[in-house]
Scaffold this active site. Sequence first.
Site, PDB file in Angstrom:
ATOM      1  N   GLY A  34     -10.864  -7.041  -2.431  1.00 42.31           N
ATOM      2  CA  GLY A  34     -11.730  -7.432  -1.323  1.00 42.31           C
ATOM      3  C   GLY A  34     -11.838  -8.935  -1.160  1.00 42.31           C
ATOM      4  O   GLY A  34     -12.905  -9.470  -0.877  1.00 42.31           O
ATOM      5  N   ASP A  39      -5.041   4.440  -9.062  1.00 39.16           N
ATOM      6  CA  ASP A  39      -6.436   4.481  -8.609  1.00 39.16           C
ATOM      7  C   ASP A  39      -6.946   5.917  -8.698  1.00 39.16           C
ATOM      8  O   ASP A  39      -6.859   6.689  -7.745  1.00 39.16           O
ATOM      9  CB  ASP A  39      -6.516   3.955  -7.178  1.00 39.16           C
ATOM     10  CG  ASP A  39      -7.949   3.973  -6.648  1.00 39.16           C
ATOM     11  OD1 ASP A  39      -8.833   4.525  -7.324  1.00 39.16           O
ATOM     12  OD2 ASP A  39      -8.165   3.438  -5.541  1.00 39.16           O
ATOM     13  N   ASP A  97      -0.283  -1.215  -4.730  1.00 37.24           N
ATOM     14  CA  ASP A  97      -1.746  -1.269  -4.646  1.00 37.24           C
ATOM     15  C   ASP A  97      -2.308   0.161  -4.664  1.00 37.24           C
ATOM     16  O   ASP A  97      -1.529   1.135  -4.534  1.00 37.24           O
ATOM     17  CB  ASP A  97      -2.109  -2.025  -3.354  1.00 37.24           C
ATOM     18  CG  ASP A  97      -3.520  -2.585  -3.371  1.00 37.24           C
ATOM     19  OD1 ASP A  97      -4.122  -2.669  -4.448  1.00 37.24           O
ATOM     20  OD2 ASP A  97      -4.026  -2.958  -2.281  1.00 37.24           O
ATOM     21  N   ASN A 116      -6.709 -10.304  -4.665  1.00 36.90           N
ATOM     22  CA  ASN A 116      -6.076  -9.524  -3.596  1.00 36.90           C
ATOM     23  C   ASN A 116      -6.506  -9.977  -2.203  1.00 36.90           C
ATOM     24  O   ASN A 116      -7.708 -10.071  -1.919  1.00 36.90           O
ATOM     25  CB  ASN A 116      -6.485  -8.054  -3.718  1.00 36.90           C
ATOM     26  CG  ASN A 116      -5.864  -7.371  -4.921  1.00 36.90           C
ATOM     27  OD1 ASN A 116      -5.157  -7.985  -5.707  1.00 36.90           O
ATOM     28  ND2 ASN A 116      -6.128  -6.090  -5.045  1.00 36.90           N
ATOM     29  N   SER A 150       0.861  -1.182   0.000  1.00 41.39           N
ATOM     30  CA  SER A 150       0.000   0.000   0.000  1.00 41.39           C
ATOM     31  C   SER A 150       0.897   1.231   0.000  1.00 41.39           C
ATOM     32  O   SER A 150       2.096   1.155   0.314  1.00 41.39           O
ATOM     33  CB  SER A 150      -0.910   0.008   1.231  1.00 41.39           C
ATOM     34  OG  SER A 150      -0.130   0.216   2.398  1.00 41.39           O
TER      35      SER A 150
HETATM   36  P1  13P Z   1      -9.172  -7.439   1.645  1.00 39.12           P
HETATM   37  O1  13P Z   1      -8.543  -6.553   2.681  1.00 39.12           O
HETATM   38  O2  13P Z   1     -10.644  -7.504   1.779  1.00 39.12           O
HETATM   39  O3  13P Z   1      -8.527  -8.789   1.611  1.00 39.12           O
HETATM   40  O4  13P Z   1      -8.915  -6.758   0.213  1.00 39.12           O
HETATM   41  C1  13P Z   1      -7.623  -6.641  -0.275  1.00 39.12           C
HETATM   42  C2  13P Z   1      -7.544  -5.738  -1.444  1.00 39.12           C
HETATM   43  O5  13P Z   1      -8.396  -5.730  -2.301  1.00 39.12           O
HETATM   44  C3  13P Z   1      -6.353  -4.875  -1.562  1.00 39.12           C
HETATM   45  O6  13P Z   1      -6.471  -3.938  -2.581  1.00 39.12           O
END
Ligand code: 13P
Length: 286
Positions: free
Chosen positions: A208, A104, A82, A229, A50
């Site tokens: 997610g 993004d 990310d 992810n 991140s």
């Molecule tokens: P989660 O935190 O729900 O596993 O999602 C991870 C994600 O999509 C990172 O971009």
Amino acid sequence: MPVVAMKEMLDRALAGRYGIAAFNILNDLTIEAVLAAATEENAPVILQTSVKTVRAYGRRQLFGIFEALVRDVPVPVTLHLDHCPHRDVISDCLAGGWNSVLFDAHELDVAENLRQTTEVVAEARRTGAHVEGEIEGIQGVEDDLGSDEASRIQSLEVAVDFIKRTGVDCFAPAIGNAHGQYRSAPVLDHQRVSDLVEATGVPMALHGGTGLSDEQFTDLISRGCAKVNISTALKESYLKESLRFLKAAEAQGKWDPPALFTAQRTAVIEMAKRHIRLFGGSGRAW
Ligand code: 13P
């Protein structure tokens, strides 16, 4: 070094209809544990950072840790940034060795997002790197980015046009998925994944991942989600094991940091192996 291009990894996965697990790593221990899990499973793996993690370490220091830990790993690995809305961080990571970035820009209108994403793709190509694009916010706040509000969903035509005109290598659609633990069972628009892949031939990124059912993962991967992810599950396995260990340490009055690190590492390895297997990544290293 087993570092490979993101596109090579995702194109293989899309063709074979399996998913590459993309774990949001946090520090040296979680990098090493995810690499150990991928090695045990003989699977390709994506390590993603991140913006918060990049800033916490400093780009140069974080890349140095990645480089040192990946050096003798026998499976293909790629390093991805990310969700990043900041062009300066994108440029910094591309210059600093990242293989791929998620620009993004979903908060911009689609025309401006398209214009800037096209620039990011051109910039990435200069270092042989790849780009994931996004035009709708994925619900949920993660590492200080995002919103709990559901985002506006664009039409299929707008999304296909964006993918084709920007030349992104991967696309992150909003399909009812959300970052963090789901508060109720998610209802996913799996058909949108099939439609986007059919219209573009581009692999999709499933955001997610934490909390989706085994069936949802399998179905979405079969439709073309080649990048899957996982962030919250890594954080939870790491910190819940730490809590369990530290409570026992307190009860026993025994403070042994290396034993804590071993317990944390084992928990992250088990979590990562479970996802790699579920996504069909085991044995796919080349
Ligand atoms: P989660 O935190 O729900 O596993 O999602 C991870 C994600 O999509 C990172 O971009």
